[in-house]
Motif scaffolding. Structure first.
Motif, PDB file in Angstrom:
ATOM      1  N   LEU A 160      27.895   7.325   1.272  1.00 25.50           N
ATOM      2  CA  LEU A 160      26.849   6.366   1.635  1.00 25.50           C
ATOM      3  C   LEU A 160      26.616   5.350   0.517  1.00 25.50           C
ATOM      4  CD1 LEU A 160      25.065   6.186   4.147  1.00 25.50           C
ATOM      5  CD2 LEU A 160      23.322   7.474   2.936  1.00 25.50           C
ATOM      6  N   THR A 161      26.638   5.841  -0.728  1.00 27.23           N
ATOM      7  CA  THR A 161      26.427   4.962  -1.877  1.00 27.23           C
ATOM      8  C   THR A 161      27.451   3.835  -1.889  1.00 27.23           C
ATOM      9  OG1 THR A 161      25.660   6.850  -3.165  1.00 27.23           O
ATOM     10  CG2 THR A 161      26.247   4.879  -4.387  1.00 27.23           C
ATOM     11  N   LEU A 164      26.934   1.486   1.199  1.00 26.86           N
ATOM     12  CA  LEU A 164      25.785   0.582   1.064  1.00 26.86           C
ATOM     13  C   LEU A 164      26.032  -0.458  -0.026  1.00 26.86           C
ATOM     14  CD1 LEU A 164      22.677   2.896   1.514  1.00 26.86           C
ATOM     15  CD2 LEU A 164      23.732   1.341   3.139  1.00 26.86           C
ATOM     16  N   THR A 168      25.273  -4.163   1.179  1.00 29.92           N
ATOM     17  CA  THR A 168      24.140  -4.925   0.642  1.00 29.92           C
ATOM     18  C   THR A 168      24.524  -5.780  -0.559  1.00 29.92           C
ATOM     19  OG1 THR A 168      23.487  -3.159  -0.858  1.00 29.92           O
ATOM     20  CG2 THR A 168      22.529  -3.117   1.336  1.00 29.92           C
ATOM     21  N   GLY A 169      25.676  -5.538  -1.145  1.00 25.82           N
ATOM     22  CA  GLY A 169      26.063  -6.315  -2.315  1.00 25.82           C
ATOM     23  C   GLY A 169      25.286  -5.924  -3.566  1.00 25.82           C
ATOM     24  N   LEU A 170      24.692  -4.735  -3.566  1.00 25.90           N
ATOM     25  CA  LEU A 170      24.025  -4.231  -4.764  1.00 25.90           C
ATOM     26  C   LEU A 170      24.583  -2.841  -5.049  1.00 25.90           C
ATOM     27  CD1 LEU A 170      20.283  -5.087  -4.030  1.00 25.90           C
ATOM     28  CD2 LEU A 170      21.817  -6.268  -5.590  1.00 25.90           C
ATOM     29  N   ALA A 171      24.739  -2.497  -6.320  1.00 21.06           N
ATOM     30  CA  ALA A 171      25.198  -1.154  -6.681  1.00 21.06           C
ATOM     31  C   ALA A 171      24.148  -0.165  -6.187  1.00 21.06           C
ATOM     32  CB  ALA A 171      25.383  -1.047  -8.189  1.00 21.06           C
ATOM     33  N   ALA A 172      24.408   0.445  -5.029  1.00 18.81           N
ATOM     34  CA  ALA A 172      23.356   1.100  -4.253  1.00 18.81           C
ATOM     35  C   ALA A 172      22.623   2.200  -5.019  1.00 18.81           C
ATOM     36  CB  ALA A 172      23.932   1.663  -2.956  1.00 18.81           C
ATOM     37  N   PHE A 173      23.368   3.087  -5.682  1.00 14.02           N
ATOM     38  CA  PHE A 173      22.678   4.180  -6.361  1.00 14.02           C
ATOM     39  C   PHE A 173      21.973   3.690  -7.614  1.00 14.02           C
ATOM     40  CE2 PHE A 173      22.747   8.111  -9.085  1.00 14.02           C
ATOM     41  CZ  PHE A 173      21.740   8.752  -8.391  1.00 14.02           C
ATOM     42  N   GLU A 174      22.588   2.742  -8.320  1.00 16.74           N
ATOM     43  CA  GLU A 174      21.978   2.245  -9.557  1.00 16.74           C
ATOM     44  C   GLU A 174      20.612   1.614  -9.314  1.00 16.74           C
ATOM     45  OE1 GLU A 174      23.183   3.111 -12.573  1.00 16.74           O
ATOM     46  OE2 GLU A 174      24.323   4.217 -11.082  1.00 16.74           O
ATOM     47  N   TRP A 175      20.388   1.133  -8.079  1.00 17.29           N
ATOM     48  CA  TRP A 175      19.114   0.477  -7.791  1.00 17.29           C
ATOM     49  C   TRP A 175      18.017   1.462  -7.465  1.00 17.29           C
ATOM     50  CZ3 TRP A 175      17.619  -4.836  -7.497  1.00 17.29           C
ATOM     51  CH2 TRP A 175      18.550  -5.668  -8.112  1.00 17.29           C
ATOM     52  N   VAL A 176      18.355   2.726  -7.257  1.00 13.36           N
ATOM     53  CA  VAL A 176      17.314   3.712  -6.964  1.00 13.36           C
ATOM     54  C   VAL A 176      17.439   4.944  -7.859  1.00 13.36           C
ATOM     55  CG1 VAL A 176      17.059   3.020  -4.557  1.00 13.36           C
ATOM     56  CG2 VAL A 176      18.746   4.740  -5.144  1.00 13.36           C
TER      57      VAL A 176
ATOM     58  N   TRP B  29      17.313   3.647   2.891  1.00 11.30           N
ATOM     59  CA  TRP B  29      17.900   3.188   1.633  1.00 11.30           C
ATOM     60  C   TRP B  29      18.403   1.750   1.782  1.00 11.30           C
ATOM     61  CZ3 TRP B  29      22.390   6.477  -0.905  1.00 11.30           C
ATOM     62  CH2 TRP B  29      22.617   6.015  -2.201  1.00 11.30           C
ATOM     63  N   LEU B  32      15.612  -0.790   1.840  1.00  8.76           N
ATOM     64  CA  LEU B  32      15.093  -0.992   0.483  1.00  8.76           C
ATOM     65  C   LEU B  32      15.988  -1.949  -0.301  1.00  8.76           C
ATOM     66  CD1 LEU B  32      12.784   0.637  -1.143  1.00  8.76           C
ATOM     67  CD2 LEU B  32      14.721   1.658  -2.306  1.00  8.76           C
ATOM     68  N   LEU B  33      17.296  -1.692  -0.221  1.00  7.88           N
ATOM     69  CA  LEU B  33      18.247  -2.522  -0.961  1.00  7.88           C
ATOM     70  C   LEU B  33      18.270  -3.944  -0.414  1.00  7.88           C
ATOM     71  CD1 LEU B  33      21.261  -0.083  -1.328  1.00  7.88           C
ATOM     72  CD2 LEU B  33      19.752  -0.873  -3.136  1.00  7.88           C
ATOM     73  N   GLN B  34      18.271  -4.040   0.917  1.00 11.54           N
ATOM     74  CA  GLN B  34      18.347  -5.353   1.535  1.00 11.54           C
ATOM     75  C   GLN B  34      17.151  -6.210   1.132  1.00 11.54           C
ATOM     76  OE1 GLN B  34      21.167  -5.456   3.212  1.00 11.54           O
ATOM     77  NE2 GLN B  34      21.060  -7.656   3.479  1.00 11.54           N
ATOM     78  N   ALA B  37      17.661  -7.299  -2.333  1.00 14.66           N
ATOM     79  CA  ALA B  37      18.726  -8.287  -2.439  1.00 14.66           C
ATOM     80  C   ALA B  37      18.255  -9.657  -1.983  1.00 14.66           C
ATOM     81  CB  ALA B  37      19.930  -7.841  -1.614  1.00 14.66           C
ATOM     82  N   ASN B  56      22.694  -9.732  -9.758  1.00 17.49           N
ATOM     83  CA  ASN B  56      22.151  -8.436  -9.349  1.00 17.49           C
ATOM     84  C   ASN B  56      23.254  -7.437  -9.025  1.00 17.49           C
ATOM     85  OD1 ASN B  56      19.492  -9.082  -9.685  1.00 17.49           O
ATOM     86  ND2 ASN B  56      19.170  -9.721  -7.569  1.00 17.49           N
ATOM     87  N   ALA B  57      24.352  -7.928  -8.490  1.00 11.25           N
ATOM     88  CA  ALA B  57      25.456  -7.035  -8.155  1.00 11.25           C
ATOM     89  C   ALA B  57      26.201  -6.581  -9.413  1.00 11.25           C
ATOM     90  CB  ALA B  57      26.425  -7.725  -7.205  1.00 11.25           C
ATOM     91  N   LYS B  61      22.647  -2.867 -16.013  1.00  9.94           N
ATOM     92  CA  LYS B  61      21.315  -2.510 -16.500  1.00  9.94           C
ATOM     93  C   LYS B  61      21.367  -1.672 -17.783  1.00  9.94           C
ATOM     94  CE  LYS B  61      19.916  -1.918 -11.614  1.00  9.94           C
ATOM     95  NZ  LYS B  61      20.599  -3.024 -11.129  1.00  9.94           N
ATOM     96  N   ILE B  85      14.546  -4.195 -10.532  1.00 11.18           N
ATOM     97  CA  ILE B  85      14.587  -2.987 -11.355  1.00 11.18           C
ATOM     98  C   ILE B  85      15.747  -2.966 -12.359  1.00 11.18           C
ATOM     99  CG2 ILE B  85      15.768  -1.777  -9.478  1.00 11.18           C
ATOM    100  CD1 ILE B  85      14.527   0.785 -10.491  1.00 11.18           C
TER     101      ILE B  85
END
Lengths: 312, 254
Positions: A160-161, A164, A168-176, B29, B32-34, B37, B56-57, B61, B85
């Motif tokens: 899933l990580t 996603l 979403t274009g974001l490092a999914a696990f790193e964001w949570v 999840w 939240l991410l969307q 983003a 952000n991608a 961090k 974050i």
């Protein structure tokens, strides 16, 4: 065989099953706790090195010791280190990181691939201190599970990580990730990240035994896969084992202690084993020991650990 | 046989349960991410930061940029902060970017979220300064111009212009920001003497408009519009014929 043995059950090797007894002497206790003490020392030292470099200017010959945090850092000014799972997530967002990050991730990946992937989990990850505390309290307070999550769930979370991250274009696990929140906020300034840590503590304590580390955390799942072929293993000396199951009682991943499999292989082979060493120190027969994967098994005469069976 | 079908049912149920757990968790999840983003970016990023979505991608961090900054300008956003974050940002009114020539923050970045392609600090676009002329001392007619004098790209990013003052012989000297040179370092915001800064650095997207390429500003570009200007070719149509109808007065029919 003495008389006491006749009253007791016999193990499959014909020897009496002796329960683990916590030694009364301080030396004995310290010996039982030795891997716990090593692990805590390492976990805290690593955080302290980051913190000291950041806030107290710790350096060796004017070179900062280690700058960054557990996501990515630079050791001694020139060795890059990076979280391989975080780097993988970034790649899944279709962004190619610079070589420095890739090299750092390769170094860390290689290290854990050699000594056991989930060595990260029990020897380095700061969340381990929180989940261990919850597990210890849960045992003390005799709290039962609310419901059971599958131990395989973490692999779904891992997939899933990556999914996603792409969507979403974001490092999914790193964001949570509460792991990243924890070390980042300890090193770079505290915010509301502690609420996530509290969440894990309460979840592990009241809802589900070993819930976070053993069932949900995709980083642990990632390292379990990485460590499948690792060289450092818990060796299993089958002839000495009486199936007293003391090891299973303390193991946070009891499924890895499959005696028949372990007897065949001469060691615990599962990638989910964190090499934490808990089982080693509670084994009354010294059946379990750290060993190198390709060492041919040495059948030493059965020797037991008198300190653990007599409680002296 | 009976046992097999029961097992199959159990298996299917369990698979569906697991699937539902993963899917519902995954959806939460993903929401939240969307949301993260697509949230409006209000944070001012270090020099060389990629466009917000790419930044952000790419950012892992790790905070190495934060540690590399000799002025303690940068912060890593903890949970519950205004910035996304764990990402680095700065608040110019507290500590602006002092525009180091060697850009140590960019050099420290292991991922390239602070792009290695930025070689001159003056080319960085961390934000854009905007002036609240209702609260700017100079725009009230006082001689301030502190932002102009503090600006590290002096004369290019902020100029001081004459501006007529109502009913007075004396002109005002007012600051104007020029986006083609402003780096968004925020030194002006830090220096502004009003209680709340009357000049502020914001992400350019939040305030910058776009004219559109079909407008021709001939007076700004001499070679542009006058030289190759041709009137549109006339389209022939029946309407081009002289209007018929009642033209009898001119033709002397009466």
């Amino acid at each position: 065989m003495n008389t006491a043995a006749k009253e007791n059950k016999l193990g499959p090797n014909g020897k009496p099953v002796r329960p683990f007894v916590m030694p009364k002497s301080m030396r004995g206790k310290l010996s039982v706790w030795r891997y716990l003490i090593y692990r805590r020392t390492l976990q805290i030292t690593i955080l302290l090195l980051f913190y000291g470099t950041a806030h107290w200017g710790w350096n060796i010959a004017e070179t900062p010791i280690i700058v960054g945090n557990l996501s990515a850092s630079k050791l001694l000014g020139f060795i890059p280190l990076a979280d391989p799972f975080a780097s993988l997530q970034i790649m899944f967002t279709r962004h190619m990181p610079q070589n420095e990050l890739l090299i750092g991730a390769a170094i860390v990946l290689g290290f854990y691939a050699l000594i056991g992937g989930r060595v990260w989990c029990s020897w380095v990850c700061p969340i381990n201190m929180v989940s261990d505390l919850a597990a210890w309290l849960r045992k003390r307070l005799h709290i039962n599970d609310n419901f059971r999550l599958s131990k395989q769930l973490r692999y779904s979370v891992l997939i899933l990580t990556l999914l996603l991250s792409t969507i979403t274009g974001l490092a999914a696990f790193e964001w949570v990730s509460p792991i990243s929140m924890f070390h980042r906020e300890l090193i770079f300034g505290v915010g509301m990240g502690w609420t996530a840590i509290l969440g894990i503590f309460l979840f592990d304590l009241l809802v589900q035994r070993d819930g976070w580390c053993g069932r949900i955390c995709p980083l642990g799942a990632f390292y379990a896969l990485v460590g499948k072929l690792a060289l450092l293993r818990i060796g299993f000396d089958a002839p000495t084992c009486t199936h007293c199951c003391e090891c299973i009682k303390v193991c946070p991943e009891p499924a890895v202690l499959n005696f028949s499999k372990a007897a065949q292989q001469g060691m615990i082979i599962s990638g989910e084993c964190t090499n934490c060493g808990r089982c080693i120190t509670v084994c009354p027969e010294d059946t379990l020991q750290f060993r190198y994967r390709f060492k041919t098994s040495t059948h030493q005469p059965a020797h037991s650990n008198p300190r653990l069976t007599t409680g002296e | 046989m009976k046992k097999t079908s029961l097992n199959r049912r159990e298996f299917l149920t369990r698979t569906a349960q697991r699937g539902a757990l993963v899917a519902s968790g995954g959806l939460l999840w993903a929401y939240l991410l969307q949301q993260q983003a697509q949230a409006t970016a209000t944070a001012i990023r270090p020099p060389g930061a990629l466009a917000e979505a790419d930044f952000n991608a790419s950012c892992i961090k790790c905070g190495q940029c934060v540690r590399a900054c000799p002025y303690d300008t940068l912060k890593l956003a903890p949970v519950g902060d205004t910035a996304a974050i764990g990402t680095p940002y700065f608040t110019p009114r507290e500590v602006p970017c002092y525009m180091c020539e060697d850009i140590p923050c960019k050099q420290a970045c292991p991922t390239g979220a602070l792009t290695p392609q930025l070689s001159r600090i003056n080319d960085s676009r961390m934000g854009l300064a905007v002036i609240d002329i209702e609260n700017c001392l100079s725009w009230q007619g006082l001689r301030c111009e502190i932002c102009h004098r503090e600006c590290p790209v002096q004369g290019k990013a902020i100029s001081v212009e004459h501006h007529p003052r109502k009913l007075s012989k004396h002109a005002m000297f007012v600051p104007l920001v020029h986006s083609e040179a402003c780096t968004g370092c925020g030194i002006c915001e830090k220096a502004c003497p009003t209680d709340e800064a009357a000049i502020r650095v914001v992400p350019p997207d939040l305030v910058q408009g776009k004219i559109g390429s079909h407008y021709r500003l001939g007076w700004k570009n001499e070679a542009g519009i006058t030289k190759d200007f041709k009137p549109a070719a006339k389209i022939k149509s029946p309407d081009d014929q002289p209007a018929g109808g009642l033209d009898y007065l001119n033709k002397g029919e009466l």
